[in-house]
Design a protein around this motif. Structure first.
Motif, mmCIF file in Angstrom:
data_model
loop_
_atom_site.group_PDB
_atom_site.id
_atom_site.type_symbol
_atom_site.label_atom_id
_atom_site.label_comp_id
_atom_site.label_asym_id
_atom_site.label_seq_id
_atom_site.Cartn_x
_atom_site.Cartn_y
_atom_site.Cartn_z
ATOM 1 N N LEU A 111 0.756 -1.134 -0.093
ATOM 2 C CA LEU A 111 -0.093 0.102 0.141
ATOM 3 C C LEU A 111 0.900 1.049 -0.118
ATOM 4 O O LEU A 111 0.332 2.425 -0.471
ATOM 5 C CB LEU A 111 -0.893 0.053 1.180
ATOM 6 C CG LEU A 111 -2.102 0.866 1.131
ATOM 7 C CD1 LEU A 111 -3.121 0.464 0.125
ATOM 8 C CD2 LEU A 111 -3.005 0.524 2.604
ATOM 9 N N ARG A 112 2.372 1.234 0.385
ATOM 10 C CA ARG A 112 3.022 2.261 0.554
ATOM 11 C C ARG A 112 3.387 2.836 -0.955
ATOM 12 O O ARG A 112 3.378 3.934 -1.015
ATOM 13 C CB ARG A 112 4.028 1.954 1.446
ATOM 14 C CG ARG A 112 3.894 1.740 2.924
ATOM 15 C CD ARG A 112 5.126 1.092 3.473
ATOM 16 N NE ARG A 112 5.625 -0.047 2.898
ATOM 17 C CZ ARG A 112 6.769 -0.701 3.274
ATOM 18 N NH1 ARG A 112 7.361 -0.387 4.326
ATOM 19 N NH2 ARG A 112 7.205 -1.841 2.675
ATOM 20 N N GLY A 132 6.586 3.479 7.506
ATOM 21 C CA GLY A 132 5.201 4.018 6.566
ATOM 22 C C GLY A 132 4.314 3.381 6.991
ATOM 23 O O GLY A 132 2.903 3.491 6.628
ATOM 24 N N TRP A 133 4.204 2.270 7.680
ATOM 25 C CA TRP A 133 3.009 1.484 8.216
ATOM 26 C C TRP A 133 2.157 1.929 9.614
ATOM 27 O O TRP A 133 3.201 2.513 10.404
ATOM 28 C CB TRP A 133 3.483 -0.213 8.485
ATOM 29 C CG TRP A 133 3.557 -0.840 7.077
ATOM 30 C CD1 TRP A 133 4.873 -1.301 6.386
ATOM 31 C CD2 TRP A 133 2.734 -1.235 6.104
ATOM 32 N NE1 TRP A 133 4.717 -1.764 5.306
ATOM 33 C CE2 TRP A 133 3.420 -1.799 5.035
ATOM 34 C CE3 TRP A 133 1.141 -0.927 6.052
ATOM 35 C CZ2 TRP A 133 2.653 -1.775 3.628
ATOM 36 C CZ3 TRP A 133 0.750 -1.166 4.734
ATOM 37 C CH2 TRP A 133 1.505 -1.965 3.737
ATOM 38 N N LEU A 134 0.956 1.795 9.699
ATOM 39 C CA LEU A 134 0.445 1.891 11.048
ATOM 40 C C LEU A 134 -0.500 0.967 11.262
ATOM 41 O O LEU A 134 -1.297 0.468 10.626
ATOM 42 C CB LEU A 134 -0.284 3.347 10.599
ATOM 43 C CG LEU A 134 0.302 4.687 10.555
ATOM 44 C CD1 LEU A 134 -0.598 5.666 10.087
ATOM 45 C CD2 LEU A 134 1.157 5.137 11.645
ATOM 46 N N ASP A 135 -0.281 0.334 12.642
ATOM 47 C CA ASP A 135 -0.767 -0.721 13.131
ATOM 48 C C ASP A 135 -2.284 -0.192 13.718
ATOM 49 O O ASP A 135 -2.425 1.097 13.612
ATOM 50 C CB ASP A 135 -0.093 -1.584 13.794
ATOM 51 C CG ASP A 135 0.334 -0.861 15.193
ATOM 52 O OD1 ASP A 135 -0.150 0.227 15.525
ATOM 53 O OD2 ASP A 135 1.186 -1.263 15.777
ATOM 54 N N GLY A 165 4.680 11.834 4.704
ATOM 55 C CA GLY A 165 4.431 13.484 4.845
ATOM 56 C C GLY A 165 5.772 14.191 4.797
ATOM 57 O O GLY A 165 6.913 13.536 4.607
ATOM 58 N N TRP A 166 5.683 15.420 4.491
ATOM 59 C CA TRP A 166 7.140 16.158 4.102
ATOM 60 C C TRP A 166 6.676 17.531 4.433
ATOM 61 O O TRP A 166 5.521 18.017 4.636
ATOM 62 C CB TRP A 166 7.171 16.143 2.503
ATOM 63 C CG TRP A 166 6.237 16.507 1.767
ATOM 64 C CD1 TRP A 166 6.076 17.763 1.185
ATOM 65 C CD2 TRP A 166 5.417 15.575 1.116
ATOM 66 N NE1 TRP A 166 5.184 17.862 0.265
ATOM 67 C CE2 TRP A 166 4.690 16.441 0.102
ATOM 68 C CE3 TRP A 166 5.088 14.431 0.921
ATOM 69 C CZ2 TRP A 166 3.589 15.906 -0.799
ATOM 70 C CZ3 TRP A 166 4.231 13.549 0.224
ATOM 71 C CH2 TRP A 166 3.510 14.730 -0.846
ATOM 72 N N THR A 167 7.812 18.370 4.434
ATOM 73 C CA THR A 167 7.798 19.918 4.841
ATOM 74 C C THR A 167 8.602 20.507 3.779
ATOM 75 O O THR A 167 9.835 20.253 3.269
ATOM 76 C CB THR A 167 8.363 20.012 6.146
ATOM 77 O OG1 THR A 167 7.739 19.335 7.112
ATOM 78 C CG2 THR A 167 8.430 21.485 6.695
ATOM 79 N N GLU A 174 0.435 16.093 4.841
ATOM 80 C CA GLU A 174 0.305 14.650 5.415
ATOM 81 C C GLU A 174 -0.637 13.893 4.620
ATOM 82 O O GLU A 174 -1.596 14.552 4.452
ATOM 83 C CB GLU A 174 -0.082 14.550 6.847
ATOM 84 C CG GLU A 174 -0.164 13.167 7.403
ATOM 85 C CD GLU A 174 -0.401 13.070 8.800
ATOM 86 O OE1 GLU A 174 -0.730 14.178 9.257
ATOM 87 O OE2 GLU A 174 -0.540 11.920 9.294
ATOM 88 N N ILE A 175 -0.396 12.540 4.136
ATOM 89 C CA ILE A 175 -1.231 11.838 3.529
ATOM 90 C C ILE A 175 -1.387 10.579 4.100
ATOM 91 O O ILE A 175 -0.317 9.956 4.373
ATOM 92 C CB ILE A 175 -0.765 11.870 2.093
ATOM 93 C CG1 ILE A 175 -0.713 13.203 1.259
ATOM 94 C CG2 ILE A 175 -1.908 10.851 1.162
ATOM 95 C CD1 ILE A 175 -0.186 13.063 -0.191
ATOM 96 N N ARG A 176 -2.511 10.013 4.263
ATOM 97 C CA ARG A 176 -2.803 8.725 5.015
ATOM 98 C C ARG A 176 -3.675 7.927 4.079
ATOM 99 O O ARG A 176 -4.779 8.314 3.474
ATOM 100 C CB ARG A 176 -3.413 9.034 6.228
ATOM 101 C CG ARG A 176 -3.460 7.995 7.369
ATOM 102 C CD ARG A 176 -4.065 8.147 8.543
ATOM 103 N NE ARG A 176 -3.407 9.414 9.236
ATOM 104 C CZ ARG A 176 -3.706 10.226 9.931
ATOM 105 N NH1 ARG A 176 -5.110 10.040 10.305
ATOM 106 N NH2 ARG A 176 -3.097 11.291 10.632
ATOM 107 N N LEU A 177 -3.416 6.449 4.060
ATOM 108 C CA LEU A 177 -4.339 5.726 3.441
ATOM 109 C C LEU A 177 -4.662 4.659 4.278
ATOM 110 O O LEU A 177 -4.011 3.950 4.823
ATOM 111 C CB LEU A 177 -3.903 5.082 2.096
ATOM 112 C CG LEU A 177 -3.155 5.858 1.100
ATOM 113 C CD1 LEU A 177 -2.552 5.137 0.017
ATOM 114 C CD2 LEU A 177 -4.410 6.805 0.547
#
Length: 273
Positions: A111-112, A132-135, A165-167, A174-177
């Protein structure tokens, strides 16, 4: 109804000669009772047999006549049991879609790889996770009430999530799927719609639909968040869904943001799905 009468007693005393001439004539003994004349009783048994026999004979006669008529007709040919053989088309069957065009293959993979890439010259956000993963627990921490969010995510059949995310200067992206199993409900759609509801509730919000997403929306909050000792922070966000994936985009800056900024990020991210 029979009426009972009293007997006739002799008028002389005992032992006195009885004058026969004075004795009335004896009444004749009643004979057997004769039933009054009535309607003649019909004999139904024989008539019923005659009618039933006539009906049976009629059915037999009709059946015989039908057989005789059918026997005089020419026999009808039956269609052949075997069907004509269909000629198979020449050439190979339809080719399967390549992985780049098969959305199911892409969304079931890493997914990343579907996240927007960090633009050239941008710095990686300090809060960005290494892999890059979120549990489930990490994803629930993004909510105001992590404990309640954890139970809601379990009920929504949370599968997995990833973010990036970046600055660039003072601007942060920030982008989240978030992906869901969706065996019981369209959780991705429900989550995106819930995020849109809360974004719309903020005062001073300009909302626009994201083209090509059906019901995806982008929001620009014109009123900044202020805190003593810090610069005011303006924000924008976008929420949409495609298939089993919910898409969330946030942008913050110390300067007012335009609709084109959040809309461009949202459209490019949706195109990768």
């Amino acid at each position: 109804m029979r009426v009972r009468g009293h007997g006739v007693r002799a008028s002389g005393s005992v032992g006195e000669a009885l004058d026969v001439s004075q004795v009335p004539e004896a009444a004749e003994a009643p004979g057997p009772a004769v039933p009054p004349a009535g309607p003649t009783r019909r004999r139904r048994g024989r008539t019923a047999l005659i009618v039933t026999g006539a009906a049976v004979l009629g059915i037999l006669a009709g059946t015989c006549a039908g057989y005789l008529i059918q026997a005089d007709r020419e026999p009808t040919e039956l269609p052949p049991l075997s069907q004509p053989v269909l000629t198979q088309a020449r050439g190979e069957g339809p080719e399967s879609l390549p992985a780049a065009q098969d959305r199911r293959v892409r969304t079931d993979g890493d997914l990343r790889e579907l996240l927007l890439k960090k633009p050239h010259g941008a710095r990686e956000a300090e809060w960005a996770d290494d892999d890059g993963w979120l549990d489930l627990a990490e994803y629930a921490d993004f909510y105001d009430s992590p404990r309640g969010a954890f139970g809601d995510l379990v009920q929504d059949e949370f599968r997995r999530a990833t973010d990036t995310g970046w600055t660039v200067g003072e601007r942060t992206v920030e982008i989240r799927l978030a992906q869901y199993h969706q065996e019981e409900s369209l959780a991705a759609r429900e989550v995106a719609e819930s995020a849109c509801y809360w974004a719309e509730e903020e005062d001073g919000t300009d909302s626009r639909p994201i083209p090509g997403t059906g019901d995806g929306m982008a929001y620009v909050h014109t009123r900044p968040e202020t805190e003593p000792g810090y610069k005011p922070v303006y924000s924008a966000e976008a929420h949409a869904w495609r298939g089993d994936i919910a898409v969330h985009v946030w942008v913050s800056d110390t300067k007012p943001l335009s609709q084109s900024t959040i809309m461009d990020l949202a459209k490019r991210q949706m195109e990768r799905l």
